[in-house]
Motif scaffolding. Structure first.
Motif, PDB file in Angstrom:
ATOM      1  N   THR A  46     -14.662 -31.510 -34.063  1.00  0.00           N
ATOM      2  CA  THR A  46     -14.135 -32.499 -33.117  1.00  0.00           C
ATOM      3  C   THR A  46     -15.121 -33.644 -32.933  1.00  0.00           C
ATOM      4  O   THR A  46     -14.728 -34.818 -32.849  1.00  0.00           O
ATOM      5  CB  THR A  46     -13.828 -31.816 -31.772  1.00  0.00           C
ATOM      6  N   GLN A  91      -6.803 -32.469 -29.961  1.00  0.00           N
ATOM      7  CA  GLN A  91      -6.588 -31.032 -29.884  1.00  0.00           C
ATOM      8  C   GLN A  91      -5.752 -30.681 -28.650  1.00  0.00           C
ATOM      9  O   GLN A  91      -4.859 -29.863 -28.707  1.00  0.00           O
ATOM     10  CB  GLN A  91      -7.960 -30.353 -29.800  1.00  0.00           C
ATOM     11  N   ASP A 167      -6.609 -33.395 -34.770  1.00  0.00           N
ATOM     12  CA  ASP A 167      -7.413 -32.231 -34.423  1.00  0.00           C
ATOM     13  C   ASP A 167      -6.454 -31.060 -34.233  1.00  0.00           C
ATOM     14  O   ASP A 167      -5.757 -30.985 -33.222  1.00  0.00           O
ATOM     15  CB  ASP A 167      -8.190 -32.522 -33.130  1.00  0.00           C
TER      16      ASP A 167
HETATM   17 MG   LIG Z   1     -12.719 -29.018 -31.654  1.00  0.00          MG
END
Ligand SMILES: [Mg+2]
Ligand SMILES: Nc1ncnc2c1ncn2[C@@H]1O[C@H](COP(=O)(O)OP(=O)(O)OP(=O)(O)O)[C@@H](O)[C@H]1O
Length: 671
Positions: A46, A91, A167
Motif C-alpha cells: 500500500t 483497499q 489495492d
Molecule cells: Mg495494504
C-alpha cells in the motif's frame, strides 16, 4: 514510460523508531503495462501504491509517473496529477458517506471543472459500466462491500486516467462480483491504460504482464516479461473546481449539521442585531438633537463674546474662567459690520424679568429681537397669535410658557384665551442680565421697570422685546458697571456673515482680533464628534457580541475539520487542490456569517422600528412631537454586514488552513 522508480524509500519515523516501509525500490513500468504486486501483510504494498498515486512522497529516491517528478512536485502539480493522470481504488474504498454513489463519482468530475449536466451523464455512464445502474442513488452504507468497491472503481475512472492503481480490488468480493470487476479491469487494460494492482487473486496475477514480489519493503523478485511500450490514451481535460460547485459543496456540508449551523448563525445574528440596534440608536439621538439645533440657529451667524477663550467651549458652556475680557461697544459693532464678508453686527442679550397683569405675575426670560433685516423667516413660524414688532416701541412678544401665567387661574393657554392678552399693557420689571450663556450673569444694581404692550405670543419659554427698547433697558440696568471709556460694553454680539462659506474665515478674523467666537457650525461639529464617540462606544458593545459569535464559528469549523478529516483526505486523494479545500471551509464560515448577518440586520431593523412605534404611540397619546429613537442608515447596515463578514472570514481562516494543509494519506488514515 508510465512509471519510473529509482532507489525509492519510504521511512516512517515514530519518535526514535524508524519503520522502513519501503527500501531502495527501483522499477520501470511501461505505458499500457499490467503490473501485479504480491507480498505478505506489512510488506509495503500500500505504501508503494500511495507513492505512485502522488498521495505521499518518498523519503529518498526518484519517482516519475505520468510525466511528473513526484518527489519534487509542488502541491498544486501533485493535485493536478491526482486529478487527471491517475486513478486510485483504495483497499477500504474511501467513499464519502454523506454522498450517494452518483454524487461520489460526480465529485471527482466537478474537481476537474465539469458542468453539472456533463458530469451527471458521465457519472451515470460510469456507474452503469461497473454494473451499478440501479444503485446510483444509494449511499455507501446502503451498498454491499462489492458494490462500494465498484463505485470506487467508477470514481477512479471518472477523469479518464492513464494510470489506474488498485489495492486488492477483488479482496472484498464474492466470486461473481469478483469476475465482473476482473472483466472490467481487463477491458481497461485493453484500452491501453497502465494498471498497477495489489492482489492475491491468482486469476488476476495470471493476467498480469509482470509480478513484483515485495518482502519487508524490498523488491524480492520481478517475474514475467516487460511488454512493448504502448501509446498513452489521450489525456483528459484539465479544469479546476468551479466557484459555484465549491459553494454548493460548502452549502451541503452545512446542511449536514443543521442544528449546529443554525445555533452558530444565531450567534452572528445576535451580534449584528446588537450592533445595528446600538449604533442606530446613537444615530437617532444625533439626528434628533442636531435636527432641533438646526431649527433654532442660523448657519451664517457668529456669536462673539468679549471674553476670549469661550469660543472653543462645547455646548456653549465655558469650562474655566474667561481669560481676558476685550470690551465691545457700539464702535466695535460698527467695526464688525464693516469687516469684509460681514453683513452686519448686533448685540444680543438675555434679561430676567417679572411681569404683572391684574394681580397675576409671571417670570420672563426677555431677549432682544434681532434688528428687522436680520430676522430669520423661521422665527415668524413660532408665532401663535399677534405679530412681531419692529425695532422700537414699547412692545413685547411673550413666550406662551410665561403668557399662561398671566391668564385667569382656570383658563387654559388656548389660542382663543391667548388672543385675549393681545393689546394689554403689562408692567415688566427687569432684574438681571443672564449673560451670554446664562452662567456668568449679574443682577442689575437698580431694576428697570417698563410698561410694555403685548403684541404677540410665540411658542416657547423666551419673550422678545424690540431691539432698541431692550438696548435702553440694558444700558439703564447695568449702569456705571457696564460703562467703558468709550461707551456701553456688550457681553455678546452676533456678527452675520453674508454666506455660509464666509463664516469660517470671518470667525477666524474676529478671533485674531482678540474676541471669543463661536459659530453654529462649530457647535454642530463638536456635537458630531461627541455623537461619533457615543456611536463608537455603542458599536463596540455590539461588536463584542459579534466577536464572541466569531469564536463560535471558529469552534464549529475546527470541529468540522476534525470530523471530516477522512473526507478531506478523500477530496485531496481525488485531486482537490489546497486552495479548493481552503475555499470550501472558508465558504462554510462565510455562509454562516452572511446568513446570520442578514437575519441580524433584519431583526435589528425591525426591533428598532417596533420600539420607535411603541414610544411614539405613548408620545402621541401625551400630545408630544413624534421622535425617531432608532435611525438605521445604509452606512450602519453596510458597516455591520462588513464586520460580520470580516469576523466570519477571520474565524474561518485557521480551520480552513488546517484542512487545506492536511497530508492526504494521514487524513485518510484518520479515525
Ligand atoms: Mg495494504
Ligand atoms: N503512517 C505510518 N506510520 C508508521 N508506520 C507505517 C505507517 N504506514 C505504514 N506503516 C508501516 O509500513 C509497513 C508497510 O505498510 P503497508 O500498509 O504498505 O503494508 P501492506 O503491504 O499494504 O500490508 P497489507 O497487505 O496488510 O495491506 C508496515 O510495517 C506498517 O506498519
Amino acid at each position: 514510460m508510465a512509471i519510473e522508480m529509482r532507489g525509492v524509500s519510504r521511512v516512517y519515523r515514530m519518535g526514535d523508531e524508524e519503520v522502513r516501509a519501503l527500501e531502495d525500490l527501483s522499477i520501470e513500468v511501461k505505458t499500457g503495462e499490467f503490473l501485479a504486486i504480491l507480498g505478505p501483510s506489512g510488506s509495503g504494498k500500500t505504501t508503494m501504491l500511495h507513492l505512485i498515486g502522488g498521495l505521499d512522497r518518498p523519503t529518498a529516491g526518484e519517482l516519475t509517473a505520468g510525466g511528473v517528478a513526484l518527489q519534487t512536485a509542488d502541491s498544486d502539480t501533485l493535485a493536478a496529477y491526482r486529478r487527471t493522470r491517475v486513478g486510485v481504488v483504495f483497499q477500504s474504498f474511501h467513499l464519502i458517506g454523506s454522498l450517494t454513489a452518483l454524487e461520489n463519482v460526480e465529485l471527482a468530475l466537478s474537481l476537474n471543472g465539469l458542468r453539472h449536466a456533463e458530469r451527471r451523464t458521465r457519472a451515470e455512464e460510469l456507474l452503469r459500466q461497473v454494473g451499478l445502474g440501479d444503485r446510483m442513488h444509494h449511499r455507501p452504507t446502503q451498498l454491499s462491500g462489492g458494490q462500494q468497491q465498484r463505485v470506487a472503481i467508477a470514481r477512479a475512472l471518472a477523469n479518464d486516467p492513464e494510470i489506474l492503481l488498485c489495492d486488492e480490488p477483488t479482496g472484498n468480493l464474492d466470486s461473481h462480483s469478483g469476475e465482473q470487476v476482473m472483466a472490467l479491469l481487463h477491458e481497461l487494460h485493453r484500452e491501453g491504460r497502465t494498471l498497477v494492482l495489489i492482489t492475491h487473486n491468482p486469476a488476476l496475477v495470471q493476467e498480469a504482464d509482470r509480478v513484483l514480489h515485495l518482502l519487508d519493503g524490498r523488491a524480492q523478485a520481478v517475474v514475467g516479461t516487460e511488454p512493448a511500450e504502448r501509446p498513452a490514451p489521450s489525456a483528459s481535460r484539465r479544469g479546476t473546481l468551479r466557484f459555484a460547485d465549491m459553494l454548493s459543496y460548502a452549502w451541503r456540508s452545512i446542511r449536514r449539521v443543521k442544528a449546529r449551523a443554525i445555533l452558530t448563525g444565531l450567534g452572528v445574528a445576535i451580534g449584528v442585531g446588537a450592533i445595528v440596534l446600538m449604533v442606530s440608536f446613537g444615530q437617532g439621538l444625533q439626528d434628533s438633537v442636531l435636527g432641533q439645533l438646526n431649527g433654532v440657529g442660523s448657519v451664517t451667524q457668529i456669536m462673539v463674546t468679549g471674553a476670549k477663550g469661550q469660543g472653543g467651549s462645547t455646548f456653549g458652556v465655558s469650562l474655566g474662567a474667561p481669560s481676558a475680557v476685550k470690551p465691545m461697544n457700539d464702535t466695535t459693532l460698527k467695526t464688525f459690520s464693516r469687516l469684509p464678508d460681514a453683513q452686519g453686527a448686533y448685540y444680543s442679550a438675555t434679561i430676567l424679568a417679572t411681569a404683572k397683569l391684574r394681580g397675576h405675575g409671571a417670570t420672563l426670560i426677555a431677549e432682544n429681537l434681532p434688528p428687522q433685516h436680520f430676522r430669520l423667516p423661521s422665527f415668524a413660524q413660532q408665532l401663535r397669535v399677534g405679530r412681531i414688532p419692529g425695532d422700537t416701541g414699547q412692545a413685547i412678544v411673550l413666550g406662551d410658557a410665561s403668557a399662561s401665567y398671566l391668564l385667569a387661574k382656570s383658563a387654559k393657554p388656548t389660542t382663543a384665551n391667548l388672543r385675549r392678552l393681545l393689546g394689554k399693557t403689562i408692567s415688566v420689571k427687569f432684574t438681571s442680565d443672564l449673560g451670554s450663556n446664562g452662567l456668568n450673569g449679574s443682577a442689575f444694581p437698580t431694576p428697570v421697570t417698563q410698561s410694555l404692550k403685548i403684541v404677540g405670543i410665540v411658542k416657547g419659554n423666551a419673550s422678545y422685546i424690540p431691539y432698541r427698547t431692550l438696548q435702553t433697558v440694558l444700558k439703564e440696568g447695568k449702569g456705571a458697571a457696564a460703562q467703558g471709556r468709550r461707551g456701553f460694553l456688550y457681553d455678546e454680539v452676533i456678527v452675520q456673515a453674508r454666506v455660509q462659506a464666509d463664516v469660517k474665515p470671518l470667525a477666524a478674523r474676529i478671533s485674531r482680533m482678540g474676541y471669543g467666537t463661536q459659530t453654529f457650525q462649530s457647535i454642530i461639529d463638536s456635537l458630531h464628534q461627541v455623537f461619533l464617540i457615543v456611536q463608537s462606544i455603542l458599536g463596540v458593545i455590539g461588536g463584542i457580541a459579534l466577536v464572541v459569535a466569531g469564536l463560535g464559528i471558529a469552534n464549529v469549523m475546527i470541529v468540522a475539520v476534525l470530523e471530516r478529516t477522512r473526507e478531506i483526505g478523500v477530496l485531496k486523494a481525488i485531486g482537490a487542490r489546497r486552495r479548493d479545500v481552503r475555499r470550501m471551509f472558508l465558504a462554510e464560515s462565510l455562509i454562516i456569517g452572511v446568513v446570520g448577518g442578514v437575519i441580524g440586520l433584519l431583526g435589528g431593523y425591525l426591533a428598532g422600528q417596533a420600539i420607535n412605534a411603541i414610544v411614539n404611540l405613548s408620545i402621541r397619546g401625551g400630545g408630544g412631537q413624534p421622535v425617531t429613537l432608532f435611525a438605521l442608515t445604509p452606512l450602519i447596515a453596510l458597516g455591520a454586514m462588513a464586520f460580520a463578514v470580516a469576523v466570519a472570514l477571520v474565524s474561518g481562516i485557521y480551520p480552513a488552513n488546517r484542512a487545506a494543509g492536511l497530508n492526504p494519506v494521514d487524513a485518510l488514515r484518520h479515525e
